[in-house]
Motif scaffolding. Structure first.
Motif, PDB file in Angstrom:
ATOM      1  N   TYR A  14      68.933  -8.890  97.594  1.00 30.31           N
ATOM      2  CA  TYR A  14      67.923  -9.827  97.104  1.00 30.31           C
ATOM      3  C   TYR A  14      68.408 -11.268  97.020  1.00 30.31           C
ATOM      4  O   TYR A  14      67.604 -12.186  96.911  1.00 30.31           O
ATOM      5  CB  TYR A  14      67.411  -9.373  95.725  1.00 30.31           C
ATOM      6  CG  TYR A  14      66.482  -8.204  95.837  1.00 30.31           C
ATOM      7  CD1 TYR A  14      65.132  -8.395  96.083  1.00 30.31           C
ATOM      8  CD2 TYR A  14      66.956  -6.912  95.736  1.00 30.31           C
ATOM      9  CE1 TYR A  14      64.274  -7.324  96.209  1.00 30.31           C
ATOM     10  CE2 TYR A  14      66.105  -5.826  95.870  1.00 30.31           C
ATOM     11  CZ  TYR A  14      64.769  -6.041  96.105  1.00 30.31           C
ATOM     12  OH  TYR A  14      63.928  -4.982  96.242  1.00 30.31           O
ATOM     13  N   ILE A  15      69.691 -11.495  97.085  1.00 31.41           N
ATOM     14  CA  ILE A  15      70.215 -12.852  96.909  1.00 31.41           C
ATOM     15  C   ILE A  15      69.630 -13.813  97.951  1.00 31.41           C
ATOM     16  O   ILE A  15      69.116 -14.880  97.613  1.00 31.41           O
ATOM     17  CB  ILE A  15      71.757 -12.856  96.943  1.00 31.41           C
ATOM     18  CG1 ILE A  15      72.279 -12.127  95.699  1.00 31.41           C
ATOM     19  CG2 ILE A  15      72.309 -14.273  97.012  1.00 31.41           C
ATOM     20  CD1 ILE A  15      73.768 -11.877  95.705  1.00 31.41           C
ATOM     21  N   GLU A  16      69.689 -13.438  99.199  1.00 32.16           N
ATOM     22  CA  GLU A  16      69.144 -14.295 100.257  1.00 32.16           C
ATOM     23  C   GLU A  16      67.624 -14.397 100.136  1.00 32.16           C
ATOM     24  O   GLU A  16      67.048 -15.468 100.322  1.00 32.16           O
ATOM     25  CB  GLU A  16      69.521 -13.740 101.630  1.00 32.16           C
ATOM     26  CG  GLU A  16      69.083 -14.620 102.770  1.00 32.16           C
ATOM     27  CD  GLU A  16      69.569 -14.110 104.113  1.00 32.16           C
ATOM     28  OE1 GLU A  16      69.205 -14.729 105.109  1.00 32.16           O
ATOM     29  OE2 GLU A  16      70.299 -13.105 104.164  1.00 32.16           O
ATOM     30  N   ARG A  17      67.001 -13.303  99.770  1.00 36.50           N
ATOM     31  CA  ARG A  17      65.546 -13.303  99.653  1.00 36.50           C
ATOM     32  C   ARG A  17      65.072 -14.203  98.509  1.00 36.50           C
ATOM     33  O   ARG A  17      63.987 -14.769  98.566  1.00 36.50           O
ATOM     34  CB  ARG A  17      65.044 -11.876  99.477  1.00 36.50           C
ATOM     35  CG  ARG A  17      65.315 -11.051 100.747  1.00 36.50           C
ATOM     36  CD  ARG A  17      65.126  -9.593 100.521  1.00 36.50           C
ATOM     37  NE  ARG A  17      63.704  -9.262 100.623  1.00 36.50           N
ATOM     38  CZ  ARG A  17      63.231  -8.047 100.400  1.00 36.50           C
ATOM     39  NH1 ARG A  17      64.049  -7.064 100.070  1.00 36.50           N
ATOM     40  NH2 ARG A  17      61.949  -7.804 100.509  1.00 36.50           N
ATOM     41  N   ILE A  18      65.904 -14.347  97.464  1.00 33.89           N
ATOM     42  CA  ILE A  18      65.564 -15.243  96.360  1.00 33.89           C
ATOM     43  C   ILE A  18      65.504 -16.681  96.870  1.00 33.89           C
ATOM     44  O   ILE A  18      64.589 -17.434  96.531  1.00 33.89           O
ATOM     45  CB  ILE A  18      66.580 -15.089  95.208  1.00 33.89           C
ATOM     46  CG1 ILE A  18      66.345 -13.756  94.485  1.00 33.89           C
ATOM     47  CG2 ILE A  18      66.492 -16.256  94.237  1.00 33.89           C
ATOM     48  CD1 ILE A  18      67.439 -13.388  93.497  1.00 33.89           C
ATOM     49  N   VAL A  19      66.454 -17.061  97.705  1.00 37.76           N
ATOM     50  CA  VAL A  19      66.449 -18.411  98.270  1.00 37.76           C
ATOM     51  C   VAL A  19      65.206 -18.612  99.127  1.00 37.76           C
ATOM     52  O   VAL A  19      64.536 -19.645  99.042  1.00 37.76           O
ATOM     53  CB  VAL A  19      67.740 -18.659  99.091  1.00 37.76           C
ATOM     54  CG1 VAL A  19      67.673 -19.998  99.816  1.00 37.76           C
ATOM     55  CG2 VAL A  19      68.958 -18.593  98.186  1.00 37.76           C
ATOM     56  N   TYR A  20      64.876 -17.623  99.946  1.00 39.62           N
ATOM     57  CA  TYR A  20      63.668 -17.725 100.772  1.00 39.62           C
ATOM     58  C   TYR A  20      62.417 -17.818  99.911  1.00 39.62           C
ATOM     59  O   TYR A  20      61.471 -18.542 100.243  1.00 39.62           O
ATOM     60  CB  TYR A  20      63.555 -16.537 101.728  1.00 39.62           C
ATOM     61  CG  TYR A  20      64.573 -16.551 102.845  1.00 39.62           C
ATOM     62  CD1 TYR A  20      64.950 -17.723 103.470  1.00 39.62           C
ATOM     63  CD2 TYR A  20      65.168 -15.375 103.277  1.00 39.62           C
ATOM     64  CE1 TYR A  20      65.879 -17.736 104.493  1.00 39.62           C
ATOM     65  CE2 TYR A  20      66.101 -15.370 104.298  1.00 39.62           C
ATOM     66  CZ  TYR A  20      66.452 -16.551 104.902  1.00 39.62           C
ATOM     67  OH  TYR A  20      67.372 -16.554 105.917  1.00 39.62           O
ATOM     68  N   LEU A  21      62.385 -17.092  98.798  1.00 40.85           N
ATOM     69  CA  LEU A  21      61.254 -17.160  97.883  1.00 40.85           C
ATOM     70  C   LEU A  21      61.115 -18.577  97.334  1.00 40.85           C
ATOM     71  O   LEU A  21      60.018 -19.143  97.317  1.00 40.85           O
ATOM     72  CB  LEU A  21      61.437 -16.158  96.730  1.00 40.85           C
ATOM     73  CG  LEU A  21      60.366 -16.175  95.646  1.00 40.85           C
ATOM     74  CD1 LEU A  21      59.044 -15.648  96.200  1.00 40.85           C
ATOM     75  CD2 LEU A  21      60.794 -15.328  94.454  1.00 40.85           C
ATOM     76  N   ASP A  27      56.630 -13.933 103.398  1.00 38.50           N
ATOM     77  CA  ASP A  27      55.212 -13.612 103.430  1.00 38.50           C
ATOM     78  C   ASP A  27      54.811 -13.003 102.083  1.00 38.50           C
ATOM     79  O   ASP A  27      55.648 -12.720 101.228  1.00 38.50           O
ATOM     80  CB  ASP A  27      54.877 -12.683 104.606  1.00 38.50           C
ATOM     81  CG  ASP A  27      55.591 -11.344 104.541  1.00 38.50           C
ATOM     82  OD1 ASP A  27      55.832 -10.834 103.419  1.00 38.50           O
ATOM     83  OD2 ASP A  27      55.906 -10.790 105.608  1.00 38.50           O
ATOM     84  N   GLN A  28      53.529 -12.809 101.894  1.00 36.07           N
ATOM     85  CA  GLN A  28      53.010 -12.370 100.602  1.00 36.07           C
ATOM     86  C   GLN A  28      53.581 -11.025 100.162  1.00 36.07           C
ATOM     87  O   GLN A  28      53.929 -10.838  98.996  1.00 36.07           O
ATOM     88  CB  GLN A  28      51.488 -12.305 100.660  1.00 36.07           C
ATOM     89  CG  GLN A  28      50.834 -12.149  99.311  1.00 36.07           C
ATOM     90  CD  GLN A  28      49.328 -12.287  99.394  1.00 36.07           C
ATOM     91  OE1 GLN A  28      48.751 -12.323 100.479  1.00 36.07           O
ATOM     92  NE2 GLN A  28      48.681 -12.365  98.253  1.00 36.07           N
ATOM     93  N   ALA A  29      53.740 -10.109 101.092  1.00 41.96           N
ATOM     94  CA  ALA A  29      54.273  -8.784 100.752  1.00 41.96           C
ATOM     95  C   ALA A  29      55.721  -8.879 100.282  1.00 41.96           C
ATOM     96  O   ALA A  29      56.101  -8.255  99.282  1.00 41.96           O
ATOM     97  CB  ALA A  29      54.163  -7.845 101.952  1.00 41.96           C
ATOM     98  N   ASP A  30      56.534  -9.656 100.994  1.00 40.20           N
ATOM     99  CA  ASP A  30      57.936  -9.825 100.590  1.00 40.20           C
ATOM    100  C   ASP A  30      58.042 -10.555  99.253  1.00 40.20           C
ATOM    101  O   ASP A  30      58.909 -10.236  98.438  1.00 40.20           O
ATOM    102  CB  ASP A  30      58.727 -10.578 101.665  1.00 40.20           C
ATOM    103  CG  ASP A  30      59.056  -9.704 102.863  1.00 40.20           C
ATOM    104  OD1 ASP A  30      59.093  -8.471 102.704  1.00 40.20           O
ATOM    105  OD2 ASP A  30      59.271 -10.261 103.951  1.00 40.20           O
ATOM    106  N   CYS A  31      57.167 -11.528  99.021  1.00 41.12           N
ATOM    107  CA  CYS A  31      57.155 -12.220  97.724  1.00 41.12           C
ATOM    108  C   CYS A  31      56.920 -11.227  96.600  1.00 41.12           C
ATOM    109  O   CYS A  31      57.610 -11.272  95.572  1.00 41.12           O
ATOM    110  CB  CYS A  31      56.056 -13.277  97.685  1.00 41.12           C
ATOM    111  SG  CYS A  31      56.428 -14.800  98.561  1.00 41.12           S
ATOM    112  N   ALA A  32      55.983 -10.335  96.795  1.00 41.44           N
ATOM    113  CA  ALA A  32      55.666  -9.353  95.764  1.00 41.44           C
ATOM    114  C   ALA A  32      56.856  -8.445  95.478  1.00 41.44           C
ATOM    115  O   ALA A  32      57.146  -8.137  94.316  1.00 41.44           O
ATOM    116  CB  ALA A  32      54.445  -8.528  96.182  1.00 41.44           C
TER     117      ALA A  32
END
Length: 90
Positions: A14-21, A27-32
């Protein structure tokens, strides 16, 4: 899954995904999915809050102009360096 059940390996994903958030690059699904993880995982939520604060600080700092006195000193030093280079002294 509670915050205590989250393992380090799970959070690494999730670390990289937090930066992308934060950069609005999911996209909306990944944000959720990331937002759900943040609700359940205290350490990742702390990391998110820290990243958000740093991002806001950098954005605010980049929009501020340097004081005129500082800009004048920098210009003067640049001129002095150019003169030294032109005279072969640098």
């Amino acid at each position: 899954m509670s915050a205590h059940e989250h393992g380090r390996d799970d959070c690494v994903d999730y670390i990289e995904r937090i930066v992308y958030l934060l950069d609005n690059e999911l996209d909306q699904a990944d944000c959720a999915v990331v937002e759900m993880h943040l609700r359940e995982c205290g350490p990742c939520l702390e990391r998110y809050d820290l990243q958000r604060a740093v991002k806001q600080l950098v954005a605010r700092s980049c929009s501020e102009a340097a004081p005129e006195a500082l800009r004048d000193r920098v210009r003067l030093q640049l001129r002095e360096v150019r003169i030294q280079i032109a005279e072969g002294g640098a």
